[in-house]
Structure formats: C-alpha cells, structure tokens
Scaffold this motif. Structure first.
Motif, PDB file in Angstrom:
ATOM      1  N   ASN A  74     -43.907 -18.370   7.455  1.00  0.00           N
ATOM      2  CA  ASN A  74     -43.914 -18.607   8.897  1.00  0.00           C
ATOM      3  C   ASN A  74     -42.922 -19.738   9.186  1.00  0.00           C
ATOM      4  OD1 ASN A  74     -44.507 -19.135  11.581  1.00  0.00           O
ATOM      5  ND2 ASN A  74     -46.704 -18.848  11.321  1.00  0.00           N
ATOM      6  N   TYR A  75     -41.626 -19.388   9.176  1.00  0.00           N
ATOM      7  CA  TYR A  75     -40.596 -20.415   9.243  1.00  0.00           C
ATOM      8  C   TYR A  75     -40.614 -21.198  10.554  1.00  0.00           C
ATOM      9  CZ  TYR A  75     -38.800 -18.002   5.138  1.00  0.00           C
ATOM     10  OH  TYR A  75     -38.676 -17.439   3.897  1.00  0.00           O
ATOM     11  N   ALA A  76     -41.002 -20.548  11.641  1.00  0.00           N
ATOM     12  CA  ALA A  76     -41.083 -21.265  12.915  1.00  0.00           C
ATOM     13  C   ALA A  76     -42.123 -22.372  12.844  1.00  0.00           C
ATOM     14  CB  ALA A  76     -41.420 -20.284  14.040  1.00  0.00           C
ATOM     15  N   LEU A  77     -43.277 -22.058  12.263  1.00  0.00           N
ATOM     16  CA  LEU A  77     -44.346 -23.051  12.125  1.00  0.00           C
ATOM     17  C   LEU A  77     -43.947 -24.162  11.163  1.00  0.00           C
ATOM     18  CD1 LEU A  77     -47.279 -23.983  12.633  1.00  0.00           C
ATOM     19  CD2 LEU A  77     -47.957 -22.525  10.711  1.00  0.00           C
ATOM     20  N   ASP A  80     -41.220 -26.515  12.566  1.00  0.00           N
ATOM     21  CA  ASP A  80     -41.718 -27.412  13.603  1.00  0.00           C
ATOM     22  C   ASP A  80     -42.589 -28.514  13.009  1.00  0.00           C
ATOM     23  OD1 ASP A  80     -42.186 -28.057  16.502  1.00  0.00           O
ATOM     24  OD2 ASP A  80     -44.254 -27.665  15.897  1.00  0.00           O
ATOM     25  N   ASN A 406     -50.095 -17.122  13.074  1.00  0.00           N
ATOM     26  CA  ASN A 406     -49.538 -17.432  14.384  1.00  0.00           C
ATOM     27  C   ASN A 406     -48.565 -18.600  14.316  1.00  0.00           C
ATOM     28  OD1 ASN A 406     -51.017 -15.414  15.554  1.00  0.00           O
ATOM     29  ND2 ASN A 406     -52.560 -16.767  16.450  1.00  0.00           N
ATOM     30  N   ARG A 407     -47.628 -18.603  15.247  1.00  0.00           N
ATOM     31  CA  ARG A 407     -46.704 -19.738  15.389  1.00  0.00           C
ATOM     32  C   ARG A 407     -47.365 -20.716  16.368  1.00  0.00           C
ATOM     33  NH1 ARG A 407     -42.105 -15.504  16.830  1.00  0.00           N
ATOM     34  NH2 ARG A 407     -44.007 -14.656  17.766  1.00  0.00           N
ATOM     35  N   TYR A 408     -48.390 -21.364  15.849  1.00  0.00           N
ATOM     36  CA  TYR A 408     -49.307 -22.134  16.684  1.00  0.00           C
ATOM     37  C   TYR A 408     -48.634 -23.209  17.534  1.00  0.00           C
ATOM     38  CZ  TYR A 408     -52.739 -20.150  13.427  1.00  0.00           C
ATOM     39  OH  TYR A 408     -53.509 -19.307  12.657  1.00  0.00           O
ATOM     40  N   THR A 410     -45.275 -23.446  18.447  1.00  0.00           N
ATOM     41  CA  THR A 410     -44.010 -23.145  19.122  1.00  0.00           C
ATOM     42  C   THR A 410     -44.085 -21.957  20.080  1.00  0.00           C
ATOM     43  OG1 THR A 410     -43.279 -21.753  17.261  1.00  0.00           O
ATOM     44  CG2 THR A 410     -42.638 -24.083  17.235  1.00  0.00           C
ATOM     45  N   ARG A 411     -45.219 -21.267  20.148  1.00  0.00           N
ATOM     46  CA  ARG A 411     -45.359 -20.118  21.046  1.00  0.00           C
ATOM     47  C   ARG A 411     -46.625 -20.279  21.899  1.00  0.00           C
ATOM     48  NH1 ARG A 411     -41.050 -19.609  19.187  1.00  0.00           N
ATOM     49  NH2 ARG A 411     -39.947 -17.715  18.518  1.00  0.00           N
ATOM     50  N   GLU A 414     -49.435 -17.915  21.349  1.00  0.00           N
ATOM     51  CA  GLU A 414     -50.065 -17.925  20.030  1.00  0.00           C
ATOM     52  C   GLU A 414     -50.832 -19.225  19.773  1.00  0.00           C
ATOM     53  OE1 GLU A 414     -47.332 -16.782  16.952  1.00  0.00           O
ATOM     54  OE2 GLU A 414     -46.493 -15.123  18.132  1.00  0.00           O
TER      55      GLU A 414
END
Length: 420
Positions: A74-77, A80, A406-408, A410-411, A414
């Motif tokens: 989950n690179y977005a998570l 961040d 989930n991208r907790y 950044t979204r 989510e």
C-alpha cells in the motif's frame, strides 16, 4: 559530535497495524508488486520461518496454517506515514538525512553537551509513537556507520535498551563491533562478504583492524571510508537528497503474454509512465533501456531474457517520443514462441528539463511540451482518463493488489469510520 540512526521497526507491517490494532502480536507479511514476493515481515512472521523474498504462491499453505495476515503493498499509505515520521524527527534537529522510506540519520552536533542523549532518544520514540503509532529504534554513535551498529543493538535487545542504544566509549564500540557479523555491516555487500570471509574476517572489529592500504587496494576508497567510519573517525557525513541517476518502470504481468501486440501495449504504457515521472521532477532523458523476461519459476517453459538500450534523438520527457523509442527497442528483442512474464524500461542520462542540447537536423515538436502539460493536468484531475494511441483504452494502470488495505490517511472515502 554524535549521529543518530532512526529506523522504523518492521515499517510496512507497522503501518498496517496502526489502522488495524487487531494485528498486534500476529504474523503479518507484505507482498511486492502484483502480490509476487514477501518484501516485509513482522517479527512473528520471521519466527515462523518466512524468508525475505519468499514467492507468495509457494508459501500459501504456510500462510494459511499459521494464520499469517497477508497484505499487498500500500504505497500511498506507507509513503504518507513515512513523511509524517520524518517531519516529527526533523523537530529534533535541523540536520537530517532521509536515508530511505523508514530510516533517517540525524546529526546531533553538540547535543551531548546539553542533553542526556538516552533521554533524548526516548523522547523521539515517544513523539513518533504517540503521533503516528509507528514504533522506532534509535542508535546513537560518533559516526554514521557506528550509529547503524548501535541501531541494530537497540532493536535486537529492545527489552534491555528500551529502543535506544548509545556507543559512547571505546569499550562499547569494540564490544559492538565484535558482535556485528561482517555480512551485517552497513555497506558490505554479498561479494565483499565472501571475500572477507575467505580472509577469515568474520566480524566488524576484524575488518577495522585491517591495514588501511590493504583495504584501499582490495575494497577501494569506499571500503576505506567505511573502515574509518567504523573506527570512530567521522568520514561519512550527512548527504543532501541525492539526484536520481535513472528512473525505472518495471512490472510483472498479471499473466504471461506471448503475442507482440500485448507486449507492445504494456511497453507503451511503461514508456508513458516514464515520461510522467520525468516531467514531474522536471528532467529529460537521452537513453532508455527496454527489457523482457520470461517466468523463471516455470521451469517447464522455455526461458529467455533480453534487453537493449536506445538513444532518443534528443533529450526529452515527451511520452510520444519515449513510446517511439521504446517500441523500436521492443521490436529488436522480441522473439516469438516464448511466454513473457515481465517487462520494464529504465531511463538514464538524465538532465535538467530547462537544458536541452539538440542535434543540427533533429528537434522535438514544440507542441509536445504544452500537450504533455495539459495531459498531466487532466490525468491528475480525472484519474488518468487521457490515454495514448498505443494503450488499451479499456485498461487502467493498475497492478495486482488483491490484498490491499485502505489508504486510510490519503483518501477521504477510505477513512476509518467510528460510530459513537
């Protein structure tokens, strides 16, 4: 002068646990792109015997029988959470080198004269844990290489060190170097480890005791700098954010492809992503390398791998120009009769975007710059709706992430929902 090396403990797994506390004390692994191999493990997963790089399909039974919680990357998570951790650490010193997504060197110049460094390290741990939920370990020493060693000790013996260990005397440094296996020394790769082991050099202290001229001759000036840093002589200073020497887009396919048109679509998409990355960092490239691989795990199939380097006619970040160059290379290395599992493009010879050296009889269409700018703006706003002719219009840029959390952070859609 002292350096601190701050390392997030089992970072990817810890990020998942922050938003899912039920994972605490349970085995967790995180998989690579397309859910291929294990790239991160919690301590519980390590205890079970799951090795780093383990192919997920080969360990499915082990995962199931041991209740291992498996996640896609989950690179977005993770990105961040990393930024949040690094921002907190920057409050403890103005001099910080972000070494990787989960590690940072902090220069504590003169801090030992005004602070108890053991207490200072614990304050770092408390601040990061309370504000992000991520556990960290802190190693403090007179040099960067020794701070790495101190961090390993802090993490290995966390019950005794409480996450902080300081190498502040010759006796402690010598004991730590004797404990550190040569293969665990920061900067000693597999090849150097083999050569040193052949010389009966088994730990860091034995390496430090080698003669300077011998180390310079056998392991270059880089090895000599490492030796001196391990000796307590400050040789490796903080580095600014390094300038990228290349940009890569590589992906394993969700299935094997044998037809040229399928590979053409994938390679075109990768070249377009290269262009986006170049424009984002305001760079151009003059050389791209295209490669193809079959599935090395399928021993029952014919194996083939090939790569080729193609120069662009001028420095460019235009996706149109890059696709043309990439497909030229693909045509030259593609062979029929093989089942391909992976392809990739590596862009190199990078130059600043405002510096272009054109050839006398070749120059880029001036419309490309404005066109790429508009495409990037629209794709950012409309979630990559704009595509190029070589792409499959019904296909989105998406790697296999069957176990994605989930991208907790950044979204908005989510976010964790709490009912009270």
């Amino acid at each position: 002068m002292m350096y601190a090396l701050v390392d997030c403990n089992n970072f990817y797994a810890s990020c998942e646990r922050v938003f899912n506390p039920s994972l605490e004390n349970k085995p967790v692994v995180v998989l690579s792109n397309n859910d291929g191999c294990v790239i991160a493990r919690s301590n519980e997963s390590k205890a079970i015997g799951i090795p780093m790089g383990a192919p997920a399909f080969q360990f499915e039974k082990l995962f199931q029988s041991n209740g291992v919680h498996v996640f896609s990357s989950n690179y977005a998570l993770y990105g961040d959470m990393s930024r949040r951790v690094m921002n907190i650490l920057s409050e403890f010193t103005p001099d910080i080198e972000i070494y990787s997504i989960d590690e940072a060197f902090l220069l504590l110049a003169g801090f030992e004269e005004h602070f108890d460094l053991q207490t200072y390290g614990r304050k770092m741990i408390q601040a990061v844990r309370s504000r992000t939920g991520i556990p960290i370990s802190v190693g403090i020493a007179p040099t960067k290489a020794l701070a790495k060693v101190a961090n390993k000790i802090a993490k290995k013996f966390s019950n005794r060190t409480e996450g902080v260990y300081i190498l502040d005397s010759p006796e402690k440094i010598r004991k730590a170097l004797l404990w550190t296996k040569i293969g665990d020394v920061w900067g000693i790769g597999r090849q150097y480890e083999k050569r040193l082991t052949a010389l009966n050099i088994k730990n860091a202290q034995q390496f430090v005791e080698l003669h300077d001229e011998y180390v310079r001759k056998e392991f270059s000036v880089v090895g000599l700098r490492l030796k001196r840093d391990l000796s307590g002589l400050t040789t490796l200073s903080l580095e600014a954010t390094p300038v990228k020497k290349n940009i890569a887009v590589t992906r394993a396919f969700e299935k094997m492809y044998s037809e040229y048109d399928d590979l053409k679509e994938r390679v075109s998409t990768y070249a377009i992503k290269i262009g986006e990355k170049l424009r984002k960092q305001e760079s151009n490239c003059s050389l791209i390398q295209i490669f193809l691989l079959t599935n090395s795990f399928r021993k029952d199939l014919k194996q083939y791998r090939a790569s080729i380097s193609i120069y662009t006619p001028y420095p460019t970040n235009s996706s149109i120009t890059l696709v043309k160059a990439a497909l030229t290379g693909l045509k030259m290395i593609f062979k029929e009769g093989y089942q391909y599992k992976k392809a990739g493009i590596i862009a190199s010879k990078l130059t600043p975007g405002n510096q272009k050296q054109y050839q006398l009889f070749a120059k880029e269409n001036p419309k490309h710059t404005n066109l790429m700018k508009v495409v990037d703006q629209l794709n950012f706003r409309e979630n990559n709706k704009i595509k190029f002719g070589g792409q499959d219009l019904g296909r989105t840029w998406k790697i296999k992430q069957g176990k994605l959390s989930n991208r907790y952070s950044t979204r908005l859609n989510e976010l964790i929902i709490i009912k009270v």
